[in-house]
Design a protein around this motif. Structure first.
Motif, PDB file in Angstrom:
ATOM      1  N   ILE A  20     -19.806  13.440 -24.054  1.00 12.95           N
ATOM      2  CA  ILE A  20     -19.477  14.612 -24.875  1.00 12.95           C
ATOM      3  C   ILE A  20     -17.961  14.730 -24.955  1.00 12.95           C
ATOM      4  O   ILE A  20     -17.278  14.733 -23.923  1.00 12.95           O
ATOM      5  CB  ILE A  20     -20.089  15.880 -24.261  1.00 12.95           C
ATOM      6  N   LEU A  21     -17.473  14.799 -26.180  1.00 12.37           N
ATOM      7  CA  LEU A  21     -16.030  14.850 -26.382  1.00 12.37           C
ATOM      8  C   LEU A  21     -15.706  16.166 -27.085  1.00 12.37           C
ATOM      9  O   LEU A  21     -16.181  16.403 -28.203  1.00 12.37           O
ATOM     10  CB  LEU A  21     -15.636  13.663 -27.266  1.00 12.37           C
ATOM     11  N   ILE A  22     -14.933  16.996 -26.427  1.00 13.51           N
ATOM     12  CA  ILE A  22     -14.548  18.274 -27.052  1.00 13.51           C
ATOM     13  C   ILE A  22     -13.240  18.041 -27.793  1.00 13.51           C
ATOM     14  O   ILE A  22     -12.213  17.746 -27.169  1.00 13.51           O
ATOM     15  CB  ILE A  22     -14.415  19.382 -25.984  1.00 13.51           C
ATOM     16  N   ASN A  23     -13.303  18.133 -29.107  1.00  9.67           N
ATOM     17  CA  ASN A  23     -12.121  17.807 -29.921  1.00  9.67           C
ATOM     18  C   ASN A  23     -11.227  19.028 -30.082  1.00  9.67           C
ATOM     19  O   ASN A  23     -11.282  19.731 -31.087  1.00  9.67           O
ATOM     20  CB  ASN A  23     -12.537  17.256 -31.284  1.00  9.67           C
ATOM     21  N   ASP A  24     -10.401  19.241 -29.063  1.00 10.00           N
ATOM     22  CA  ASP A  24      -9.467  20.353 -29.108  1.00 10.00           C
ATOM     23  C   ASP A  24      -8.108  19.799 -29.554  1.00 10.00           C
ATOM     24  O   ASP A  24      -7.770  19.846 -30.737  1.00 10.00           O
ATOM     25  CB  ASP A  24      -9.414  21.000 -27.715  1.00 10.00           C
ATOM     26  N   VAL A  25      -7.363  19.215 -28.618  1.00 10.61           N
ATOM     27  CA  VAL A  25      -6.073  18.599 -28.975  1.00 10.61           C
ATOM     28  C   VAL A  25      -6.335  17.174 -29.441  1.00 10.61           C
ATOM     29  O   VAL A  25      -6.886  16.360 -28.685  1.00 10.61           O
ATOM     30  CB  VAL A  25      -5.120  18.607 -27.752  1.00 10.61           C
ATOM     31  N   LEU A  26      -5.979  16.900 -30.689  1.00  8.69           N
ATOM     32  CA  LEU A  26      -6.373  15.636 -31.322  1.00  8.69           C
ATOM     33  C   LEU A  26      -5.971  14.399 -30.517  1.00  8.69           C
ATOM     34  O   LEU A  26      -6.794  13.507 -30.283  1.00  8.69           O
ATOM     35  CB  LEU A  26      -5.793  15.574 -32.738  1.00  8.69           C
ATOM     36  N   GLU A  27      -4.720  14.356 -30.067  1.00 12.38           N
ATOM     37  CA  GLU A  27      -4.236  13.161 -29.356  1.00 12.38           C
ATOM     38  C   GLU A  27      -5.057  12.902 -28.097  1.00 12.38           C
ATOM     39  O   GLU A  27      -5.387  11.762 -27.788  1.00 12.38           O
ATOM     40  CB  GLU A  27      -2.746  13.305 -28.968  1.00 12.38           C
ATOM     41  N   LYS A  28      -5.406  13.977 -27.404  1.00 13.12           N
ATOM     42  CA  LYS A  28      -6.195  13.818 -26.170  1.00 13.12           C
ATOM     43  C   LYS A  28      -7.602  13.323 -26.504  1.00 13.12           C
ATOM     44  O   LYS A  28      -8.187  12.508 -25.785  1.00 13.12           O
ATOM     45  CB  LYS A  28      -6.276  15.151 -25.417  1.00 13.12           C
ATOM     46  N   SER A  29      -8.141  13.809 -27.609  1.00 13.44           N
ATOM     47  CA  SER A  29      -9.500  13.398 -28.001  1.00 13.44           C
ATOM     48  C   SER A  29      -9.520  11.921 -28.382  1.00 13.44           C
ATOM     49  O   SER A  29     -10.471  11.205 -28.063  1.00 13.44           O
ATOM     50  CB  SER A  29      -9.996  14.225 -29.188  1.00 13.44           C
ATOM     51  N   ILE A  30      -8.462  11.476 -29.067  1.00 14.38           N
ATOM     52  CA  ILE A  30      -8.395  10.062 -29.464  1.00 14.38           C
ATOM     53  C   ILE A  30      -8.359   9.190 -28.201  1.00 14.38           C
ATOM     54  O   ILE A  30      -9.079   8.200 -28.095  1.00 14.38           O
ATOM     55  CB  ILE A  30      -7.159   9.803 -30.363  1.00 14.38           C
ATOM     56  N   GLU A  31      -7.539   9.614 -27.234  1.00 16.82           N
ATOM     57  CA  GLU A  31      -7.467   8.863 -25.964  1.00 16.82           C
ATOM     58  C   GLU A  31      -8.820   8.851 -25.268  1.00 16.82           C
ATOM     59  O   GLU A  31      -9.265   7.817 -24.760  1.00 16.82           O
ATOM     60  CB  GLU A  31      -6.443   9.517 -25.022  1.00 16.82           C
ATOM     61  N   GLY A  32      -9.483   9.997 -25.281  1.00 15.91           N
ATOM     62  CA  GLY A  32     -10.792  10.098 -24.627  1.00 15.91           C
ATOM     63  C   GLY A  32     -11.804   9.161 -25.272  1.00 15.91           C
ATOM     64  O   GLY A  32     -12.555   8.462 -24.578  1.00 15.91           O
ATOM     65  N   LEU A  33     -11.796   9.131 -26.591  1.00 20.30           N
ATOM     66  CA  LEU A  33     -12.748   8.272 -27.314  1.00 20.30           C
ATOM     67  C   LEU A  33     -12.459   6.802 -27.028  1.00 20.30           C
ATOM     68  O   LEU A  33     -13.370   6.005 -26.783  1.00 20.30           O
ATOM     69  CB  LEU A  33     -12.631   8.573 -28.814  1.00 20.30           C
TER      70      LEU A  33
END
Ligand code: ADP
Ligand code: 5GP
Length: 235
Positions: free
Chosen positions: A168-181
């Motif tokens: 589950i990826l919570i897309n709050d701060v875009l850069e962090k979400s990209i790293e998470g993905l």
């Protein structure tokens, strides 16, 4: 990669407007040997969308012909309106090239793929809350108000399926979400290498584990609440 490469199928689902296309586009720039499955749909192109880039836009008659010819790995009626489907040929092409395959599909399609390919890796993208989702849909400026309302209603139903996904990826701060993905995708590749991991590789898998259900449960709770108890529509 060897010719016997079995592609990893990554499924990414999210309520429309969560930022899934943005995340997928960035991911594809960062991760090599990852193909995007361009879906077929009967809906009309939006904004700057081009046939063969975001989707293959086809008539209902053509879509139904493809169903009869068994050309789809999965297909679904999304928003009770338009048909969307993943063509089988993309999986075969990824296999031939030694690549992995990324599917951007809805929860019905994800369930169909998981039945056929239980080892597929599924990722659910959540917006930070309902208000932010509504704002992102409006900001995108591609849908009429009634379409936005329909998408929000569907989102409320769709997000209840988040716990059927592997990550589950919570897309709050875009850069962090990209790293998470990126961490999730690379970590699944590393898991399949069948060898001891270096320290750097282990860090990737550890970061990816932060997106497991049990790790995000507390953060997901208020998000679900915001969808279950939305404010009354503005007059
Ligand atoms: P989807 O593919 O899930 O329907 P989009 O990728 O089109 O969503 O994103 C919807 C809108 O939200 C776009 O205008 C996009 O630029 C914006 N967006 C995406 N992710 C974020 C984020 N983390 N923060 C702020 N805006 C975002
Ligand atoms: P949109 O119209 O906003 O591009 O997409 C609407 C929804 O259809 C999204 O949830 C998207 O993931 C889903 N979708 C796109 N392609 C497919 C597909 O091939 N199969 C299924 N089942 N859903 C899809």
């Amino acid at each position: 990669m060897s010719p016997a490469h079995k592609p990893i199928i990554y499924i990414i689902s999210a309520p429309s407007g969560s930022g899934k296309s943005t995340l997928v586009n960035e991911l594809l720039k960062l991760v090599p040997d990852l193909d995007f499955s361009i879906s077929y749909t009967t809906r009309n192109p939006r904004g700057s969308e081009q046939n063969g880039k975001e989707y293959y836009f086809v008539t209902r008659a053509e879509f139904e012909r493809m169903i009869r010819a068994d050309e789809f790995l999965e297909h679904a009626n999304v928003f009770d309106k338009d048909l969307y489907g993943t063509a089988r040929r993309f999986l075969k092409e990824a296999e031939d090239k030694g690549h992995d395959l990324l599917l951007d599909i809805d929860v019905q399609g994800a369930a169909q793929i998981k039945r056929k390919h239980p080892e597929a890796v599924s990722i659910f993208v959540l917006p930070p809350d309902r208000k932010t989702l509504e704002w992102r849909l409006r900001k995108r400026g591609e849908d009429a108000p009634e379409v936005i309302q329909r998408r929000l209603d569907k989102a409320s139903r769709e997000i209840e399926n988040y716990d059927k996904y592997n990550y589950i990826l919570i897309n709050d701060v875009l850069e962090k979400s990209i790293e998470g993905l990126q961490d999730i995708v690379l970590s699944e590749r590393l898991r399949r290498l069948g060898r001891a991991l270096t320290n750097g590789e282990r860090q990737i898998t550890e970061r990816a584990e932060q997106h497991r259900l049990e790790k995000v449960r507390d953060r997901v709770k208020p998000i679900l609440e915001s969808f279950r108890n939305p404010p009354p529509p503005a007059q």
